[in-house]
Structures are given as structure tokens and as C-alpha cells.
Scaffold this active site. Structure first.
Site, PDB file in Angstrom:
ATOM      1  N   HIS A  75     -14.004  -2.463   8.907  1.00 41.70           N
ATOM      2  CA  HIS A  75     -13.919  -3.284   7.700  1.00 41.70           C
ATOM      3  C   HIS A  75     -12.537  -3.930   7.561  1.00 41.70           C
ATOM      4  O   HIS A  75     -12.404  -5.111   7.300  1.00 41.70           O
ATOM      5  CB  HIS A  75     -14.225  -2.403   6.482  1.00 41.70           C
ATOM      6  CG  HIS A  75     -13.395  -1.141   6.417  1.00 41.70           C
ATOM      7  ND1 HIS A  75     -13.214  -0.306   7.496  1.00 41.70           N
ATOM      8  CD2 HIS A  75     -12.668  -0.592   5.411  1.00 41.70           C
ATOM      9  CE1 HIS A  75     -12.436   0.691   7.152  1.00 41.70           C
ATOM     10  NE2 HIS A  75     -12.083   0.552   5.894  1.00 41.70           N
ATOM     11  N   LYS A 108     -10.921   1.170  16.647  1.00 37.90           N
ATOM     12  CA  LYS A 108     -11.343   1.145  15.237  1.00 37.90           C
ATOM     13  C   LYS A 108     -11.172  -0.268  14.673  1.00 37.90           C
ATOM     14  O   LYS A 108     -12.075  -0.807  14.032  1.00 37.90           O
ATOM     15  CB  LYS A 108     -10.546   2.167  14.407  1.00 37.90           C
ATOM     16  CG  LYS A 108     -10.940   2.158  12.936  1.00 37.90           C
ATOM     17  CD  LYS A 108     -10.160   3.134  12.073  1.00 37.90           C
ATOM     18  CE  LYS A 108     -10.417   2.856  10.595  1.00 37.90           C
ATOM     19  NZ  LYS A 108      -9.572   3.644   9.689  1.00 37.90           N
ATOM     20  N   ASN A 165      -0.477   3.774   1.479  1.00 35.26           N
ATOM     21  CA  ASN A 165      -1.183   4.474   2.555  1.00 35.26           C
ATOM     22  C   ASN A 165      -0.693   3.987   3.931  1.00 35.26           C
ATOM     23  O   ASN A 165      -1.044   2.899   4.364  1.00 35.26           O
ATOM     24  CB  ASN A 165      -2.682   4.191   2.383  1.00 35.26           C
ATOM     25  CG  ASN A 165      -3.536   4.993   3.341  1.00 35.26           C
ATOM     26  OD1 ASN A 165      -3.114   5.322   4.430  1.00 35.26           O
ATOM     27  ND2 ASN A 165      -4.753   5.283   2.908  1.00 35.26           N
ATOM     28  N   PRO A 166       0.111   4.810   4.633  1.00 32.54           N
ATOM     29  CA  PRO A 166       0.651   4.381   5.927  1.00 32.54           C
ATOM     30  C   PRO A 166      -0.437   4.095   6.953  1.00 32.54           C
ATOM     31  O   PRO A 166      -0.242   3.290   7.863  1.00 32.54           O
ATOM     32  CB  PRO A 166       1.512   5.573   6.381  1.00 32.54           C
ATOM     33  CG  PRO A 166       1.645   6.467   5.200  1.00 32.54           C
ATOM     34  CD  PRO A 166       0.522   6.171   4.257  1.00 32.54           C
ATOM     35  N   THR A 197       0.836  -1.202   0.000  1.00 36.69           N
ATOM     36  CA  THR A 197       0.000   0.000   0.000  1.00 36.69           C
ATOM     37  C   THR A 197       0.867   1.246   0.000  1.00 36.69           C
ATOM     38  O   THR A 197       1.990   1.230   0.518  1.00 36.69           O
ATOM     39  CB  THR A 197      -0.943   0.031   1.226  1.00 36.69           C
ATOM     40  OG1 THR A 197      -1.775   1.190   1.149  1.00 36.69           O
ATOM     41  CG2 THR A 197      -0.186   0.059   2.541  1.00 36.69           C
ATOM     42  N   ASP A 227     -12.294   8.911   7.763  1.00 36.13           N
ATOM     43  CA  ASP A 227     -12.615   8.581   9.157  1.00 36.13           C
ATOM     44  C   ASP A 227     -13.398   9.676   9.891  1.00 36.13           C
ATOM     45  O   ASP A 227     -14.325   9.353  10.639  1.00 36.13           O
ATOM     46  CB  ASP A 227     -11.335   8.241   9.944  1.00 36.13           C
ATOM     47  CG  ASP A 227     -10.853   6.811   9.679  1.00 36.13           C
ATOM     48  OD1 ASP A 227     -11.622   6.024   9.116  1.00 36.13           O
ATOM     49  OD2 ASP A 227      -9.710   6.500  10.038  1.00 36.13           O
ATOM     50  N   ASP A 242      -7.592  -3.258  -0.761  1.00 37.85           N
ATOM     51  CA  ASP A 242      -8.394  -2.280  -1.484  1.00 37.85           C
ATOM     52  C   ASP A 242      -9.648  -1.982  -0.668  1.00 37.85           C
ATOM     53  O   ASP A 242     -10.318  -2.895  -0.199  1.00 37.85           O
ATOM     54  CB  ASP A 242      -8.772  -2.789  -2.884  1.00 37.85           C
ATOM     55  CG  ASP A 242      -9.179  -1.620  -3.770  1.00 37.85           C
ATOM     56  OD1 ASP A 242      -8.418  -0.636  -3.841  1.00 37.85           O
ATOM     57  OD2 ASP A 242     -10.279  -1.661  -4.357  1.00 37.85           O
ATOM     58  N   LYS A 263      -3.186   2.472   6.573  1.00 34.97           N
ATOM     59  CA  LYS A 263      -3.608   1.075   6.464  1.00 34.97           C
ATOM     60  C   LYS A 263      -2.629   0.158   7.196  1.00 34.97           C
ATOM     61  O   LYS A 263      -3.024  -0.768   7.887  1.00 34.97           O
ATOM     62  CB  LYS A 263      -3.679   0.655   4.985  1.00 34.97           C
ATOM     63  CG  LYS A 263      -4.805   1.300   4.194  1.00 34.97           C
ATOM     64  CD  LYS A 263      -4.795   0.759   2.765  1.00 34.97           C
ATOM     65  CE  LYS A 263      -5.919   1.288   1.923  1.00 34.97           C
ATOM     66  NZ  LYS A 263      -5.891   0.763   0.545  1.00 34.97           N
TER      67      LYS A 263
HETATM   68  O1  LIG Z   1     -11.782   6.856   6.587  1.00 28.44           O
HETATM   69  C1  LIG Z   1     -11.254   5.883   6.101  1.00 28.44           C
HETATM   70  N1  LIG Z   1     -11.008   4.819   6.897  1.00 28.44           N
HETATM   71  C2  LIG Z   1     -10.483   3.684   6.455  1.00 28.44           C
HETATM   72  O2  LIG Z   1     -10.273   2.734   7.209  1.00 28.44           O
HETATM   73  C3  LIG Z   1     -10.182   3.642   5.090  1.00 28.44           C
HETATM   74  N2  LIG Z   1      -9.671   2.697   4.308  1.00 28.44           N
HETATM   75  C4  LIG Z   1      -9.595   3.249   3.103  1.00 28.44           C
HETATM   76  N3  LIG Z   1     -10.038   4.507   3.117  1.00 28.44           N
HETATM   77  C5  LIG Z   1     -10.106   5.467   2.046  1.00 28.44           C
HETATM   78  O3  LIG Z   1     -10.721   4.843   0.956  1.00 28.44           O
HETATM   79  C6  LIG Z   1      -9.918   5.011  -0.184  1.00 28.44           C
HETATM   80  C7  LIG Z   1      -9.291   3.681  -0.423  1.00 28.44           C
HETATM   81  O4  LIG Z   1      -8.581   3.692  -1.572  1.00 28.44           O
HETATM   82  P1  LIG Z   1      -7.533   2.572  -1.873  1.00 28.44           P
HETATM   83  O5  LIG Z   1      -7.941   1.285  -1.276  1.00 28.44           O
HETATM   84  O6  LIG Z   1      -7.252   2.615  -3.306  1.00 28.44           O
HETATM   85  O7  LIG Z   1      -6.276   3.012  -1.008  1.00 28.44           O
HETATM   86  P2  LIG Z   1      -5.214   4.165  -1.141  1.00 28.44           P
HETATM   87  O8  LIG Z   1      -5.291   4.813  -2.477  1.00 28.44           O
HETATM   88  O9  LIG Z   1      -5.344   5.060   0.051  1.00 28.44           O
HETATM   89  O10 LIG Z   1      -3.844   3.359  -0.989  1.00 28.44           O
HETATM   90  P3  LIG Z   1      -3.338   2.019  -1.737  1.00 28.44           P
HETATM   91  O11 LIG Z   1      -3.417   0.941  -0.698  1.00 28.44           O
HETATM   92  O12 LIG Z   1      -4.229   1.744  -2.912  1.00 28.44           O
HETATM   93  O13 LIG Z   1      -1.929   2.286  -2.140  1.00 28.44           O
HETATM   94  C8  LIG Z   1      -8.897   6.088   0.169  1.00 28.44           C
HETATM   95  O14 LIG Z   1      -9.480   7.330  -0.089  1.00 28.44           O
HETATM   96  C9  LIG Z   1      -8.712   5.884   1.645  1.00 28.44           C
HETATM   97  O15 LIG Z   1      -8.318   7.048   2.327  1.00 28.44           O
HETATM   98  C10 LIG Z   1     -10.418   4.763   4.312  1.00 28.44           C
HETATM   99  N4  LIG Z   1     -10.935   5.884   4.808  1.00 28.44           N
END
Ligand SMILES: O=c1[nH]c(=O)c2ncn([C@@H]3O[C@H](COP(=O)(O)OP(=O)(O)OP(=O)(O)O)[C@@H](O)[C@H]3O)c2[nH]1
Length: 221
Positions: free
Chosen positions: A206, A201, A8-9, A6, A183, A62, A11
Site C-alpha cells: 500500500h 514489500k 514511525n521509523p 511520522t 506485518d 496515514d 514508514k
Molecule cells: O504491518 C504493517 N505494515 C505497514 O506497512 C503498516 N503501515 C502502517 N501500519 C500500522 O498501521 C497503523 C498506522 O497508524 P498511523 O498511520 O497512525 O501511523 P503511526 O501511528 O504508526 O505513525 P504516524 O505516522 O501517525 O506518526 C500503525 O499501527 C502501524 O503500525 C502498518 N502495519
């Protein structure tokens, strides 16, 4: 060593709680997100691409926010919508709706280049039924997502194992400083996810649900 794939840190912070110390490291790899109205094919194809890139076992995560009154939007487009509109505007749009119920969904895709022994589908059907409003049917098991393989026309696609988690809630005005992404505007049981610490959380989220299923399967496989 398992790679949690990912950019996204946020996650990874959540995922680390489910996986034994030293058994996983983050791979900051931006895999191609195929266009699909569901998370399963995106996670499956992402896992295959990440596995080929890493040449090691990978877990792709995802996720998306599915707003009931918007027929599941932004769903798989959550990341793009967060970057373009931003969560304040998503809240503004949702505040015009009679029905502000929403759900977060997370699909984890695991690929290690091998097939998997026949086992019950790790996706919890109960979750899925409860999620009826939150988006179309997502998950399947290795190779069942209909994606083509990388090895060329006619080749079997690399098997991918999918694990899905879901949490219901509703869209509210932003509250709280924790978490990431949507969030602050996602309320579950009276608290926004941004008002919860990571453990709280994880206990309801999820991602926590999907990771729990993955961790159990991974330990027993
Ligand atoms: O409030 C939130 N709580 C969560 O627990 C959560 N999990 C995901 N998200 C958001 O939903 C989209 C996922 O997109 P996504 O799965 O493509 O990930 P990403 O683009 O952030 O990173 P990557 O893992 O793909 O590199 C992005 O906007 C994330 O910020 C969340 N928002």
C-alpha cells in the site's frame, strides 16, 4: 527539502526508497489524528497541521489495516488497536472469522501552502474499486475533504494533495521478523510482509503504491 512526517521509523525506511537522496528528511511530529472512518480526512488535516508546524513542504502518511470480516476494523484505529490489543489478539479475533481477507491502505497527504494546478486525480480509481471491501471511499484532491482551514472561520483550507495505495491479503498466524506493525500477521501472495525484505514489500505494498504515485507527481509538478 520535503519533510516526511511520522513518528514511525518503519514508514520512513520504506519511503526513502522512492525519494531522491537528500531530498527528504523525517519530521518526528505527532499531528492530531481527527476522528474519521476513512484515511483521507486524517491525512489531509494532518498535512495542514504539519505544514503550519514545519513551515516547509510536508508529506503525511496515514495507514491502516482493514479486515473484511470485521467490516473494515481496525482501519483508521489501527495504531490504537496495535498499542492496546496488540497484533496477536487481532489475529486471535480474525481467526474466529470465516472471512479473513484484509487490506492495507495508505493515504499520503502533501501540503506546501500553495494551490495545485488542475491535474488528473492521482488516486488510482482501479485500486479503489478493487478495495471495495477494504473500507469506504477515501481520497480526494486538495481541500475536497471538507476539513476547515486553520486561518479562521470562512477562510479557505490549505490545499492538500492526496495519494492512495492499497494491497489485498489475509490475516494469518504471525510469521517473519521483518517490517513493523501488523506485518507478521498480514499475508500477501503466500508470504507475510514480515517475511519480505523492504524492496519486496515496497514492490507490492500500500505504501509503495502510494509513494510511487506521489514520486511521479512530485518529479513532474
Ligand atoms: O504491518 C504493517 N505494515 C505497514 O506497512 C503498516 N503501515 C502502517 N501500519 C500500522 O498501521 C497503523 C498506522 O497508524 P498511523 O498511520 O497512525 O501511523 P503511526 O501511528 O504508526 O505513525 P504516524 O505516522 O501517525 O506518526 C500503525 O499501527 C502501524 O503500525 C502498518 N502495519
Amino acid at each position: 527539502m520535503l519533510r516526511y512526517v511520522t513518528t514511525n521509523p518503519g514508514k520512513v525506511r520504506e519511503a526513502e526508497r522512492y525519494l531522491p537522496d537528500g531530498s527528504v528528511e523525517r519530521l518526528d511530529f505527532d499531528y492530531t489524528e481527527v476522528q474519521a472512518d476513512d484515511l483521507g480526512p486524517i491525512a489531509a488535516q494532518g498535512a495542514r497541521e504539519a505544514y503550519r508546524h514545519a513551515d516547509a513542504p510536508v508529506l503525511v502518511d496515514d495507514a491502516g489495516l482493514f479486515v473484511e470480516g470485521l467490516d473494515g476494523f481496525p482501519g483508521p484505529y489501527s495504531s490504537y488497536v496495535e498499542e492496546t490489543l496488540g497484533i496477536e489478539r487481532v489475529h486471535e479475533v480474525a481467526s474466529e472469522l470465516d472471512d479473513r481477507r484484509a487490506a492495507f491502505r495508505c493515504t499520503l497527504g502533501y501540503c506546501d501552502g500553495e494551490g495545485f494546478a488542475a491535474s488528473p486525480d492521482p488516486v488510482d480509481q482501479g485500486d479503489r474499486d478493487a478495495a471495495a471491501a477494504a473500507g469506504p471511499d477515501a481520497a480526494g484532491e486538495g481541500g475536497s475533504d471538507g476539513e476547515g482551514g486553520a486561518a479562521g472561520a470562512g477562510a479557505e483550507p490549505l490545499p492538500v494533495k492526496l495519494f492512495e495505495g492499497y494491497v489485498p491479503g489475509r490475516i494469518v498466524a504471525p510469521r517473519g521478523d521483518g517490517g513493523f506493525g501488523y506485518d507478521p500477521i498480514f499475508e500477501h501472495d503466500g508470504e507475510t510482509f514480515a517475511e519480505m525484505d523492504t524492496d519486496r514489500k515496497n514492490a507490492v505494498s500500500h505504501r509503495g503504491r502510494a509513494l510511487e504515485k506521489f514520486a511521479e507527481w512530485y518529479a513532474d509538478r
